[in-house]
Every structure is written in C-alpha cells, then in structure tokens.
Design a protein around this motif. Structure first.
Motif, PDB file in Angstrom:
ATOM      1  N   ILE A   9       0.842  -1.203   0.000  1.00 15.35           N
ATOM      2  CA  ILE A   9       0.000   0.000   0.000  1.00 15.35           C
ATOM      3  C   ILE A   9       0.874   1.249   0.000  1.00 15.35           C
ATOM      4  N   ARG A  10       1.876   1.287   0.865  1.00 13.86           N
ATOM      5  CA  ARG A  10       2.759   2.464   0.921  1.00 13.86           C
ATOM      6  C   ARG A  10       3.510   2.665  -0.385  1.00 13.86           C
ATOM      7  N   GLY A  11       4.020   1.595  -0.955  1.00 18.81           N
ATOM      8  CA  GLY A  11       4.756   1.694  -2.213  1.00 18.81           C
ATOM      9  C   GLY A  11       3.887   2.164  -3.361  1.00 18.81           C
ATOM     10  N   LEU A  12       2.699   1.594  -3.469  1.00 25.98           N
ATOM     11  CA  LEU A  12       1.786   1.996  -4.544  1.00 25.98           C
ATOM     12  C   LEU A  12       1.277   3.411  -4.335  1.00 25.98           C
ATOM     13  N   TYR A  13       1.030   3.794  -3.083  1.00 22.03           N
ATOM     14  CA  TYR A  13       0.614   5.163  -2.787  1.00 22.03           C
ATOM     15  C   TYR A  13       1.672   6.152  -3.299  1.00 22.03           C
ATOM     16  N   GLU A  14       2.927   5.882  -2.967  1.00 17.28           N
ATOM     17  CA  GLU A  14       4.011   6.775  -3.382  1.00 17.28           C
ATOM     18  C   GLU A  14       4.137   6.809  -4.904  1.00 17.28           C
ATOM     19  N   TRP A  15       4.044   5.661  -5.546  1.00 18.00           N
ATOM     20  CA  TRP A  15       4.141   5.568  -6.998  1.00 18.00           C
ATOM     21  C   TRP A  15       3.017   6.356  -7.676  1.00 18.00           C
ATOM     22  N   ILE A  16       1.794   6.202  -7.181  1.00 19.38           N
ATOM     23  CA  ILE A  16       0.646   6.912  -7.757  1.00 19.38           C
ATOM     24  C   ILE A  16       0.814   8.419  -7.572  1.00 19.38           C
ATOM     25  N   ALA A  17       1.165   8.838  -6.358  1.00 24.93           N
ATOM     26  CA  ALA A  17       1.323  10.269  -6.081  1.00 24.93           C
ATOM     27  C   ALA A  17       2.494  10.862  -6.868  1.00 24.93           C
ATOM     28  N   ASP A  18       3.598  10.130  -6.994  1.00 24.40           N
ATOM     29  CA  ASP A  18       4.757  10.618  -7.749  1.00 24.40           C
ATOM     30  C   ASP A  18       4.431  10.844  -9.218  1.00 24.40           C
ATOM     31  N   ASN A  19       3.431  10.141  -9.728  1.00 23.98           N
ATOM     32  CA  ASN A  19       3.024  10.294 -11.117  1.00 23.98           C
ATOM     33  C   ASN A  19       1.883  11.301 -11.275  1.00 23.98           C
ATOM     34  N   ASP A  20       1.685  12.133 -10.242  1.00 21.09           N
ATOM     35  CA  ASP A  20       0.655  13.178 -10.244  1.00 21.09           C
ATOM     36  C   ASP A  20      -0.740  12.634 -10.524  1.00 21.09           C
ATOM     37  N   LEU A  21      -1.019  11.449  -9.980  1.00 25.89           N
ATOM     38  CA  LEU A  21      -2.349  10.854 -10.078  1.00 25.89           C
ATOM     39  C   LEU A  21      -2.978  10.858  -8.694  1.00 25.89           C
ATOM     40  N   THR A  22      -4.242  10.485  -8.608  1.00 27.08           N
ATOM     41  CA  THR A  22      -5.006  10.561  -7.362  1.00 27.08           C
ATOM     42  C   THR A  22      -5.180   9.174  -6.751  1.00 27.08           C
ATOM     43  N   PRO A  23      -4.481   8.894  -5.648  1.00 25.10           N
ATOM     44  CA  PRO A  23      -4.623   7.569  -5.029  1.00 25.10           C
ATOM     45  C   PRO A  23      -5.968   7.425  -4.301  1.00 25.10           C
TER      46      PRO A  23
END
Length: 135
Positions: A9-23
């Motif tokens: 969850i933490r890894g995917l959250y960071e990946w989504i946010a780093d790509n300027d998307l909405t987790p």
C-alpha cells in the motif's frame, strides 16, 4: 514474516502520487474496526480519496491507516485497519492493486510449514532437516 499488504500500500501510494495521479483506497466498509463515513458506502464498499491535497495527517501504518478529511464539507477522522483495504488504485487510469482476503493474513513460515511446531521426527519421516556433527 510480517504481512506484505501495508508495504505494498505504501509503495503503490508513493508511486501513484509521484506520477501526479489521485490515489484511492477501496475499503470493506463492513469490516471490523473501520471508522469512516459509512453513509457514503455502496454495497459494503467505500472509496476513499487519499491524495495529499484531500487528507491531513495521513499515516499509512502497518496495522492501521488513519487521516482526517472532509466529507460533505464536514471534517471527519478516518481509521481503517490495513486488513480491510481491498485495493489501492489511481482514479485517473485504474492502475494499482486489488488485494485478496488472504493477502491480509500473516505470510507462512519460509520452510513451508503451517506454523505448527510439531514435526515428524521418526526415521524416514519428512520432519525438519537438521545437521549433526560427525567425528
């Protein structure tokens, strides 16, 4: 070993946010320990926008995800046990991960046993392998 779900969850959250998307988190609204605005749930599921701009004090812990957010203009405290998170994904493209119920359980021991400490130690048995010193 500890469950892998909070780390994913933490890894995917960071990946989504780093790509300027909405987790977003998909949560089992009927799960034990879920403290959230259940009036927004649909068929036992609740979608939570956990984007940095949408929440305050986000804590993605190993056991609990907690934050405060506004729902219908009203500030609310939310806490969700990690085991009740069903998915994390990006709103814009749906990329993320869906968790199965087994993902929330503890991983099995690395030796493949079911955690039972008893083993068949009889000759010819399939017990734990062992080493012995021979002189």
């Amino acid at each position: 070993m500890t469950p892998s779900r909070p780390y994913l969850i933490r890894g995917l959250y960071e990946w989504i946010a780093d790509n300027d998307l909405t987790p977003h988190l998909l949560v089992n609204a009927e799960g034990e320990g879920v403290v959230a605005p259940l009036e927004f749930a649909d068929v036992g599921q609740l979608v939570l926008n956990v984007a940095p701009a949408a929440v305050r004090g986000l804590d993605l812990g190993n056991e609990l995800i907690a934050f405060s957010a506004r729902f219908g203009g009203q500030p609310r405290q939310v806490s969700v046990p990690v085991a009740e998170v069903m998915a994390i994904y990006a709103r814009e493209n749906g990329r993320g991960m869906l968790f199965t119920p087994e993902d929330g359980e503890h991983d099995p021991p690395p030796d493949g046993s079911d955690g039972d400490s008893s083993s068949d130690s009889s000759p010819g048995g399939r017990g734990q392998p062992g080493l012995r010193v021979i002189k």
